[in-house]
Design a protein around this motif. Structure first.
Motif, PDB file in Angstrom:
ATOM      1  N   ASP A   1      -7.731  28.870 -11.992  1.00  0.00           N
ATOM      2  CA  ASP A   1      -8.181  27.568 -12.490  1.00  0.00           C
ATOM      3  C   ASP A   1      -7.592  26.461 -11.617  1.00  0.00           C
ATOM      4  O   ASP A   1      -6.391  26.438 -11.338  1.00  0.00           O
ATOM      5  CB  ASP A   1      -7.738  27.384 -13.944  1.00  0.00           C
ATOM      6  CG  ASP A   1      -8.533  26.306 -14.668  1.00  0.00           C
ATOM      7  OD1 ASP A   1      -8.691  25.203 -14.100  1.00  0.00           O
ATOM      8  OD2 ASP A   1      -8.977  26.567 -15.794  1.00  0.00           O
ATOM      9  N   THR A   2      -8.421  25.520 -11.211  1.00  0.00           N
ATOM     10  CA  THR A   2      -7.942  24.448 -10.340  1.00  0.00           C
ATOM     11  C   THR A   2      -7.267  23.322 -11.109  1.00  0.00           C
ATOM     12  O   THR A   2      -6.709  22.408 -10.506  1.00  0.00           O
ATOM     13  CB  THR A   2      -9.102  23.863  -9.510  1.00  0.00           C
ATOM     14  OG1 THR A   2     -10.147  23.430 -10.391  1.00  0.00           O
ATOM     15  CG2 THR A   2      -9.643  24.909  -8.542  1.00  0.00           C
ATOM     16  N   GLU A   3      -7.322  23.366 -12.447  1.00  0.00           N
ATOM     17  CA  GLU A   3      -6.645  22.353 -13.258  1.00  0.00           C
ATOM     18  C   GLU A   3      -5.261  22.885 -13.608  1.00  0.00           C
ATOM     19  O   GLU A   3      -5.118  23.946 -14.211  1.00  0.00           O
ATOM     20  CB  GLU A   3      -7.465  22.087 -14.526  1.00  0.00           C
ATOM     21  CG  GLU A   3      -7.172  20.737 -15.162  1.00  0.00           C
ATOM     22  CD  GLU A   3      -5.869  20.769 -15.954  1.00  0.00           C
ATOM     23  OE1 GLU A   3      -5.050  19.838 -15.786  1.00  0.00           O
ATOM     24  OE2 GLU A   3      -5.659  21.725 -16.724  1.00  0.00           O
ATOM     25  N   GLN A   4      -4.240  22.153 -13.228  1.00  0.00           N
ATOM     26  CA  GLN A   4      -2.869  22.656 -13.269  1.00  0.00           C
ATOM     27  C   GLN A   4      -2.409  23.066 -14.660  1.00  0.00           C
ATOM     28  O   GLN A   4      -1.778  24.119 -14.835  1.00  0.00           O
ATOM     29  CB  GLN A   4      -1.906  21.622 -12.693  1.00  0.00           C
ATOM     30  CG  GLN A   4      -0.489  22.131 -12.553  1.00  0.00           C
ATOM     31  CD  GLN A   4       0.402  21.133 -11.836  1.00  0.00           C
ATOM     32  OE1 GLN A   4       0.020  20.001 -11.582  1.00  0.00           O
ATOM     33  NE2 GLN A   4       1.608  21.572 -11.481  1.00  0.00           N
TER      34      GLN A   4
ATOM     35  N   CYS B   1      -1.742  25.071  -4.782  1.00  0.00           N
ATOM     36  CA  CYS B   1      -3.072  24.915  -5.342  1.00  0.00           C
ATOM     37  C   CYS B   1      -3.544  23.471  -5.252  1.00  0.00           C
ATOM     38  O   CYS B   1      -4.731  23.210  -5.113  1.00  0.00           O
ATOM     39  CB  CYS B   1      -3.066  25.372  -6.802  1.00  0.00           C
ATOM     40  SG  CYS B   1      -4.658  25.174  -7.601  1.00  0.00           S
ATOM     41  N   ASN B   2      -2.619  22.531  -5.306  1.00  0.00           N
ATOM     42  CA  ASN B   2      -2.991  21.124  -5.278  1.00  0.00           C
ATOM     43  C   ASN B   2      -3.146  20.587  -3.860  1.00  0.00           C
ATOM     44  O   ASN B   2      -3.271  19.398  -3.647  1.00  0.00           O
ATOM     45  CB  ASN B   2      -1.943  20.294  -6.026  1.00  0.00           C
ATOM     46  CG  ASN B   2      -1.866  20.675  -7.486  1.00  0.00           C
ATOM     47  OD1 ASN B   2      -2.896  20.899  -8.111  1.00  0.00           O
ATOM     48  ND2 ASN B   2      -0.667  20.782  -8.029  1.00  0.00           N
TER      49      ASN B   2
ATOM     50  N   CYS C   1      -5.233  28.540  -5.696  1.00  0.00           N
ATOM     51  CA  CYS C   1      -4.733  28.499  -7.077  1.00  0.00           C
ATOM     52  C   CYS C   1      -4.396  29.892  -7.585  1.00  0.00           C
ATOM     53  O   CYS C   1      -3.373  30.080  -8.259  1.00  0.00           O
ATOM     54  CB  CYS C   1      -5.767  27.833  -7.979  1.00  0.00           C
ATOM     55  SG  CYS C   1      -6.001  26.082  -7.614  1.00  0.00           S
TER      56      CYS C   1
ATOM     57  N   GLU D   1     -10.324  26.716  -2.694  1.00  0.00           N
ATOM     58  CA  GLU D   1      -9.557  26.144  -3.795  1.00  0.00           C
ATOM     59  C   GLU D   1      -9.096  27.217  -4.773  1.00  0.00           C
ATOM     60  O   GLU D   1      -7.926  27.260  -5.179  1.00  0.00           O
ATOM     61  CB  GLU D   1     -10.415  25.108  -4.536  1.00  0.00           C
ATOM     62  CG  GLU D   1     -10.663  23.824  -3.764  1.00  0.00           C
ATOM     63  CD  GLU D   1     -11.711  22.943  -4.425  1.00  0.00           C
ATOM     64  OE1 GLU D   1     -11.736  21.740  -4.114  1.00  0.00           O
ATOM     65  OE2 GLU D   1     -12.493  23.463  -5.263  1.00  0.00           O
TER      66      GLU D   1
ATOM     67  N   ARG E   1      -4.147  24.023 -17.329  1.00  0.00           N
ATOM     68  CA  ARG E   1      -4.810  25.250 -17.789  1.00  0.00           C
ATOM     69  C   ARG E   1      -4.303  26.464 -17.014  1.00  0.00           C
ATOM     70  O   ARG E   1      -4.126  27.552 -17.582  1.00  0.00           O
ATOM     71  CB  ARG E   1      -6.329  25.122 -17.640  1.00  0.00           C
ATOM     72  CG  ARG E   1      -6.967  24.127 -18.586  1.00  0.00           C
ATOM     73  CD  ARG E   1      -8.477  24.317 -18.639  1.00  0.00           C
ATOM     74  NE  ARG E   1      -9.108  24.134 -17.339  1.00  0.00           N
ATOM     75  CZ  ARG E   1      -9.647  22.998 -16.932  1.00  0.00           C
ATOM     76  NH1 ARG E   1      -9.613  21.917 -17.717  1.00  0.00           N
ATOM     77  NH2 ARG E   1     -10.227  22.910 -15.737  1.00  0.00           N
ATOM     78  N   ARG E   2      -4.080  26.276 -15.726  1.00  0.00           N
ATOM     79  CA  ARG E   2      -3.573  27.393 -14.911  1.00  0.00           C
ATOM     80  C   ARG E   2      -2.175  27.794 -15.359  1.00  0.00           C
ATOM     81  O   ARG E   2      -1.871  28.989 -15.473  1.00  0.00           O
ATOM     82  CB  ARG E   2      -3.564  26.990 -13.437  1.00  0.00           C
ATOM     83  CG  ARG E   2      -3.204  28.127 -12.494  1.00  0.00           C
ATOM     84  CD  ARG E   2      -3.366  27.709 -11.049  1.00  0.00           C
ATOM     85  NE  ARG E   2      -2.425  26.676 -10.646  1.00  0.00           N
ATOM     86  CZ  ARG E   2      -2.722  25.391 -10.524  1.00  0.00           C
ATOM     87  NH1 ARG E   2      -3.935  24.952 -10.796  1.00  0.00           N
ATOM     88  NH2 ARG E   2      -1.809  24.509 -10.140  1.00  0.00           N
TER      89      ARG E   2
END
Length: 333
Positions: free
Chosen positions: A129-132, A30-31, A173, A169, A134-135
């Motif tokens: 979610d693209t924020e690690q 995802c990153n 993710c 993106e 929160r994902r």
């Protein structure tokens, strides 16, 4: 975004929804770094699929307090002759780890010969979610539902592949989250299945691509025949009436989308809204849909999910069941 997802995220599906309508009648990382249950009459009709009832069909009664979640399985069998049910976690959201409560639900199902098929999971965070952080929390929030599904004898949990960002993106993710969640679920004998539920997920090409990226045998799809709207108008206010008045601005071809998702299907959501004088869904060609389902070799559960408002929930469920049995019985040869 689907009506249900809008309710889930912005209204919380509380008493406001219940009051609005009458209740039912009696791989890159995802990153970016490399890396059916069936009705009592189904066997007699010789259907190639099995019929279950999605709890969301009765959401107004459940949110309004006219029907208790523990009574839902027997209600399905007693009123519609359907002995397989699909739960929605919103109706027992604080009970996922309550073994006494789940034990009571399981006992009631066992006592009446009712199969628990799956748990539809909402309100647990976005797997895309693209924020690690929160994902990661979203993935772990689903673990308790995997364990609850196993306890109840379900074969799967249904999840959503939502997220904010570009299509690429969110796909990366979502695939990463689904891989982690399906790996955890595999140890419990549970499948993780994704519904086309608005946004990118209602694009059949996008979601089938995510499935191919994950590539795990216990990760699949739950094609929702009536939910291929990718983008809707914004409601004028946060009420049920306002959401129902929104219009679809971008819709993916439902037949193309169904065809793209069926190779990964571990369930089918037979959504209906309204019916013509002949008892057919007025906006969806279910003869065509069920032929596609049969040709794909699917023999699992088709879950009744009535989401219309011109009929009571009971009437809509009964009409959907009758339609599936009538059309399905004509496709047995």
């Amino acid at each position: 975004m689907s009506t249900r997802r809008r309710f889930v995220r912005q209204l919380g599906m509380g008493a406001a929804a219940a009051a609005a309508y009458p209740i039912l009648s009696p791989l890159l990382s995802c990153n970016g770094q490399g890396a059916g249950a069936q009705s009592e009459t189904t066997d007699g009709n010789g259907l190639f699929f099995k019929i279950s009832l999605a709890e969301w069909s009765l959401n107004r009664a459940l949110f309004g307090g006219q029907l208790d979640h523990l009574d839902f399985p027997f209600y399905a069998k007693e009123n519609f002759g359907v002995d397989a049910v699909e739960y929605v976690n919103q109706f027992f959201k604080d009970k996922a780890t309550d073994r006494a409560y789940l034990g009571e639900l399981k006992t009631r199902c066992d006592d009446h010969g009712i199969t628990s098929v799956l748990i539809m999971c909402d309100l647990e965070g976005d797997l895309g979610d693209t924020e690690q952080a929160r994902r990661k929390a979203a993935v772990e929030n689903h673990y308790k539902w995997v364990e609850a599904a196993r306890f109840l004898g379900c074969h799967a949990i249904r999840v959503n592949a939502a997220g904010e960002g570009t299509a690429e993106e969110v796909a990366r993710c979502a695939a990463e989250s689904l891989t982690e969640l399906a790996t955890f679920a595999s140890d419990h004998g549970i499948s993780v299945i994704v519904e086309n539920h608005g946004g990118y997920s209602s694009n059949g090409t996008w979601l089938s691509g995510v499935m191919r990226t994950v590539g795990l045998p216990n990760c699949g799809t739950l094609p929702d025949i009536g939910n291929f709207c990718i983008k809707r108008t914004e409601p004028v206010e946060q009420t049920l009436e306002a959401y129902l008045a929104t219009e679809c601005l971008e819709e993916y071809d439902r037949y193309q989308g169904t065809a793209e998702l069926l190779p990964f299907a571990k369930g089918v959501s037979a959504k209906t809204y309204d019916f013509d004088a002949d008892g057919n869904e007025s906006s969806i060609d279910y003869g065509r849909i069920l032929r596609m389902v049969k040709d794909a070799g699917f023999t699992g559960y088709a879950g009744i999910e009535y989401e219309g408002h011109s009929l009571t929930a009971n009437e809509g469920i009964a009409k959907t069941k009758a339609m599936l049995e009538r059309i399905g019985s004509g496709l047995t040869k």
